[in-house]
Design an enzyme around this catalytic site. Structure first.
Site, PDB file in Angstrom:
ATOM      1  N   ALA A   1      42.997  47.451  42.710  1.00 14.56           N
ATOM      2  CA  ALA A   1      42.376  47.759  43.999  1.00 14.56           C
ATOM      3  C   ALA A   1      40.888  47.946  43.715  1.00 14.56           C
ATOM      4  O   ALA A   1      40.465  49.008  43.261  1.00 14.56           O
ATOM      5  CB  ALA A   1      42.998  49.018  44.583  1.00 14.56           C
ATOM      6  N   GLU A   2      40.122  46.893  43.954  1.00 13.77           N
ATOM      7  CA  GLU A   2      38.723  46.914  43.517  1.00 13.77           C
ATOM      8  C   GLU A   2      37.880  47.923  44.302  1.00 13.77           C
ATOM      9  O   GLU A   2      36.952  48.525  43.759  1.00 13.77           O
ATOM     10  CB  GLU A   2      38.127  45.505  43.598  1.00 13.77           C
TER      11      GLU A   2
ATOM     12  N   GLN B   1      37.778  43.003  36.805  1.00  8.27           N
ATOM     13  CA  GLN B   1      38.394  42.091  35.844  1.00  8.27           C
ATOM     14  C   GLN B   1      37.890  40.649  35.976  1.00  8.27           C
ATOM     15  O   GLN B   1      37.644  39.978  34.971  1.00  8.27           O
ATOM     16  CB  GLN B   1      39.907  42.145  36.047  1.00  8.27           C
ATOM     17  N   PHE B   2      37.771  40.189  37.181  1.00  4.65           N
ATOM     18  CA  PHE B   2      37.229  38.849  37.448  1.00  4.65           C
ATOM     19  C   PHE B   2      36.307  38.944  38.658  1.00  4.65           C
ATOM     20  O   PHE B   2      36.680  39.531  39.674  1.00  4.65           O
ATOM     21  CB  PHE B   2      38.356  37.845  37.771  1.00  4.65           C
TER      22      PHE B   2
ATOM     23  N   ASP C   1      35.791  36.862  40.789  1.00  4.28           N
ATOM     24  CA  ASP C   1      36.505  36.275  41.928  1.00  4.28           C
ATOM     25  C   ASP C   1      37.241  37.327  42.766  1.00  4.28           C
ATOM     26  O   ASP C   1      37.604  37.073  43.915  1.00  4.28           O
ATOM     27  CB  ASP C   1      37.532  35.267  41.415  1.00  4.28           C
TER      28      ASP C   1
ATOM     29  N   ILE D   1      36.125  40.566  43.205  1.00  9.84           N
ATOM     30  CA  ILE D   1      35.234  41.708  43.484  1.00  9.84           C
ATOM     31  C   ILE D   1      35.211  42.030  44.986  1.00  9.84           C
ATOM     32  O   ILE D   1      34.837  43.118  45.397  1.00  9.84           O
ATOM     33  CB  ILE D   1      33.799  41.405  42.965  1.00  9.84           C
TER      34      ILE D   1
ATOM     35  N   PRO E   1      37.296  42.848  47.504  1.00 10.97           N
ATOM     36  CA  PRO E   1      37.810  44.056  48.162  1.00 10.97           C
ATOM     37  C   PRO E   1      36.838  45.239  48.035  1.00 10.97           C
ATOM     38  O   PRO E   1      36.892  46.165  48.829  1.00 10.97           O
ATOM     39  CB  PRO E   1      39.120  44.355  47.411  1.00 10.97           C
TER      40      PRO E   1
ATOM     41  N   HIS F   1      39.153  31.873  38.960  1.00 12.35           N
ATOM     42  CA  HIS F   1      38.730  32.468  37.685  1.00 12.35           C
ATOM     43  C   HIS F   1      37.428  31.834  37.210  1.00 12.35           C
ATOM     44  O   HIS F   1      37.157  31.805  36.024  1.00 12.35           O
ATOM     45  CB  HIS F   1      39.822  32.310  36.619  1.00 12.35           C
TER      46      HIS F   1
END
Ligand SMILES: Cc1ncc(C[n+]2csc(CCOP(=O)(O)OP(=O)(O)O)c2C)c(N)n1
Ligand SMILES: [Mg+2]
Length: 743
Positions: free
Chosen positions: A472-473, A495-496, A498, A500, A502, A543
């Site tokens: 849960a970004e 983590q990625f 792609d 970001i 949220p 990714h």
């Protein structure tokens, strides 16, 4: 022994009345409650009048919510507990110690408005001295920050030394206060419970048993949308009742005695360490949503009259009269005093100085610590040469093997964590192993990040400093923001790139503006490390994304994008030690690339922000680039030199906000030709801004049009043939350089 003095004028009845309490609230506290509630209503009324006279520019009221705010403030500890209120919490703030005059300064947008110095709408409370943290207009963004605030309090209680000041980095300017048994209060409207961040916050508060009181102020409307449209079944209490560790209250929030008792029980639960509390309070909204709304368009008179019958202000007045706590004369006296005071306060506020236009740039970034300054420029101290077998120091040059960017980032994090106990690391999969007994029993080695950048850090520094987050970004960035506001230094991982998005509300509307919107009363310096970029062969759409210009377009956020191991180490250390929020973009393809490896430059190596690096000097044209395009552009430039004798000056920006305009200008003035090369899709990308600036400011130095080379205006495809066609390759860069040189 002390004896209680009894006023000889009081009869027995009076004495009994004085001693009587209402769920623990004394008569005097009830009188105080009335005073505050009436003040709150009258400040609203005064602002409404001023708005009609066009002397203030916006109004949103706390009407109908007053009893709740006063009860919460009385049950909690001002100066100890922390508050993340929302715009209807006028009475709460008054009860905590804010003054009507301060509020009216906010309404007129005065320079001395303590909440924002005229930058935010009124009713966006922020009182540093009262632990009332700056809030925005975005509904619900405060909730995850409140979670982070509570986590910080708990962390400092466990690591009291971390709260100490330290010279030479952000800690010098970040005062920390905490109390072992502190509570964080966060409030929101019924409509705001529809947002995902609300549920993320409940989950984390429950899971970590955090001392947070959620106060849902249910006036049954979100502007014109009624509660049954927002909330399945129309009652939020029913939906949240399954969360473990919570204490739940559902109350009539127009009754201060009932509300006080509920907050007391909630606070007891939190202070005892049992977990969070949820106070669902039914209140009314006697005025329209704001002065920009007319509720008669969607609420019939009968409904509005039914609400009015529950109005907390006349209700408490009746109660005081009925209980004989005040008579009519007493009520009138209080009301008259308040009316006069507010009149005087409004006159003063209208005469107050307004902020000067030239102050608009103040506090976009820290005024105390400049990460572009020489203080952040240190020389590398590569490891001492190995001691020779004969015991004499070897004079041979440094033998330490070159390390990857991934290695150096890991080592930098390790050294900084050792140096600064305020650093906490969390994100998805960043821990070695959440079930730490597996580590203790040596059953597993541990993961430490999907790219292993944080490997070993949990094992070394413990699970309260390095831990996994939910997927849960917004949760990651929102909590980190709350922690940083309290003085921790979260270094979190997305983590990625792609994924970001949220967190975008937190990244756009919260983190970067906390300092500016609070006129420097609050700040949230932290680091968000993000694995970014393509060239992975198979990374595909989700990714491979870049998108840095979306963040460089946000004032207040520093954006860094290193191309090699040494810069990554130096820039990461600057990011951690500086006093601003930093988005630290780590190119996945560069993590373990042979290009740009370096020995560890020591525990104090720093590269200042906003200083480009000339990768190679040249005279024929300037290539301005960063990240994974740097090695590709270098390859193309070397070929151009070999085959066509064109020397290319290659500028690696390293940091995208701030960026090194001086280096760009100096180079373009020398070569008179500029190509901006970047990995993101071409249109509206980072290069567009650089190109525009060159065209604007260096026009007379140009012998050719400013050119850009970037990815196609598509996402990145999976099949390698497609990926190659989409992302700029050395051959594309070569062609673009050659064309520009020949123009
Ligand atoms: C994320 C977001 N979306 C929309 C808005 C516009 N807006 C402001 S207040 C509001 C209604 C909020 O209702 P509720 O949570 O019930 O609080 P209330 O105003 O009723 O106290 C909306 C839609 C906003 N501020 N933020
Ligand atoms: Mg509402």
């Amino acid at each position: 022994m002390a004896t209680t003095k009894v006023d000889p004028k009081l009869n027995e009845n009076d004495i009994a009345k004085k001693a009587k309490t209402y769920q623990g609230l004394t008569s005097q506290q009830l009188i105080d409650s009335y005073r505050i509630m009436f003040t709150s209503r009258r400040v609203d009324d005064r602002e409404i009048l001023l708005k009609r006279q066009q002397k203030v520019f916006f109004q949103i009221s706390g009407a109908g919510h007053e009893a709740l705010g006063v009860a919460a403030a009385f049950a909690l500890k001002p100066g100890c507990d922390w508050f993340y209120p929302y715009y209807r919490d006028r009475a709460l703030c008054l009860a905590l110690g804010a003054t009507p005059y301060e509020m009216l300064l906010g309404a007129v947008g005065a320079a001395d408005d303590p909440c924002s110095g005229g930058r935010q709408m009124p009713s966006h409370w922020a009182y540093q001295r009262l632990n009332v943290v700056t809030q925005s207009s975005a509904t619900g963004t405060q909730i995850l920050q409140a979670i982070g605030c509570a986590e910080a309090g708990r962390y400092f209680a466990k690591h009291p030394k971390a709260a100490q000041k330290a010279e030479g980095d952000y800690r010098q300017f970040k005062e920390v206060q905490f109390q072992g048994d502190e509570i964080t209060y966060v409030s929101l409207g019924d409509g705001t419970t529809s947002g995902g961040e609300f549920w993320e916050a409940l989950n984390t508060a429950s899971n970590r048993r955090l001392p947070v009181i959620f106060c849902v102020q249910d006036n049954e409307y979100a502007i014109s949308v009624p509660v049954e449209v927002q909330t399945s079944g129309g009652n939020i209490s029913r939906l949240v009742s399954g969360f473990p560790n919570f204490h739940f209250e559902e109350i009539d929030g127009t009754d201060p005695v009932v509300a006080y008792a509920a907050f007391r029980r909630a606070a007891d639960h939190c202070r005892a360490g049992h977990g969070p509390a949820f106070v669902h309070a039914h209140v009314i909204r006697p005025y329209s949503h704001s002065l920009s709304d007319d509720e008669r368009l969607y609420r019939p008179d009968a409904e509005r009259q039914a609400d009015a019958a529950r109005d907390p202000v006349p209700r408490l007045q009746m109660f005081l009269l009925r209980e004989g706590i005040l008579d009519e004369k007493g009520i009138n006296k209080i009301e008259k005093e308040i009316e006069e005071q507010i009149q005087a306060d409004a006159d003063r506020a209208l005469a107050a100085a307004i902020p000067q236009p030239e102050t608009i740039y103040n506090f976009v970034y820290s005024p105390d610590l400049d990460p572009t300054s020489a203080a952040f420029e240190t020389l590398p101290a590569f490891a001492a040469p190995e001691t020779a077998a004969d015991g004499k120091g070897s004079a041979a040059p440094n033998k330490s093997p070159n390390k990857t960017m991934a290695d150096l980032i890991n080592t930098t994090l390790r050294d900084e964590m050792r140096r600064d106990e305020r650093i906490v690391i969390f994100g998805e999969d960043v821990a070695d192993c959440s079930r730490e007994e597996y580590l203790r029993q040596k059953l597993v080695k541990g993961k430490g990040g999907v790219f292993k950048l944080t490997a070993g850090l949990q094992s070394q520094f413990g699970s309260d400093r390095v831990f996994n987050s939910p997927i849960a970004e917004a949760n990651i960035v929102g909590r980190a923001t709350g922690m940083a506001t309290r003085g921790l230094k979260p270094v979190v991982e997305i983590q990625f790139f792609d994924y970001i998005w949220p967190a975008m509300m937190q990244l756009r509307d919260e983190l970067p503006i906390i300092r500016w919107r609070s006129n420097n009363a609050f700040s949230a310096p932290l680091v968000i490390r993000v694995a970014i970029g393509g060239y992975l062969t198979g990374g595909a759409i989700y990714h491979s994304q870049c998108g840095e210009s979306i963040f460089t377009h946000t004032p207040g956020l520093r954006v860094v994008f290193p191309s090699n191991a040494l810069d990554a180490a130096g820039l990461l250390r600057t990011a951690i030690r500086c006093d601003d929020p930093v988005l630290f973009l780590e190119h996945k393809r560069l993590y373990r690339e042979t290009y740009g490896r370096a020995p560890y430059p020591g525990p104090d190596y720093m590269v200042p922000f906003g200083k480009a690096k000339i990768v190679q000097p040249g005279t024929g044209l300037t290539v301005i680039t960063y990240g994974a395009v740097v090695p590709r552009a270098l390859q193309a430039a070397q070929k151009l030199e070999r085959e066509h004798r064109v020397s290319v000056e290659l500028v690696d920006l390293r940091c995208l906000n701030p960026f090194d305009w001086d280096a760009i200008a100096a180079s373009v003035k020398k070569t008179n030709r500029a190509l901006i090369a970047y990995e993101d899709s071409l249109s509206w990308g980072y290069g567009a801004e650089i190109a525009a600036r060159i065209a604007d400011q260096l026009f007379h130095h140009l012998d050719a049009p400013v050119k850009r080379i970037a990815a196609t205006d598509t996402f990145v495809a999976y099949q390698p043939i497609l990926e190659n066609a989409i992302l700029p390759q050395p051959s594309d860069l070569f062609r673009a350089m050659k064309e520009l040189a020949e123009f």
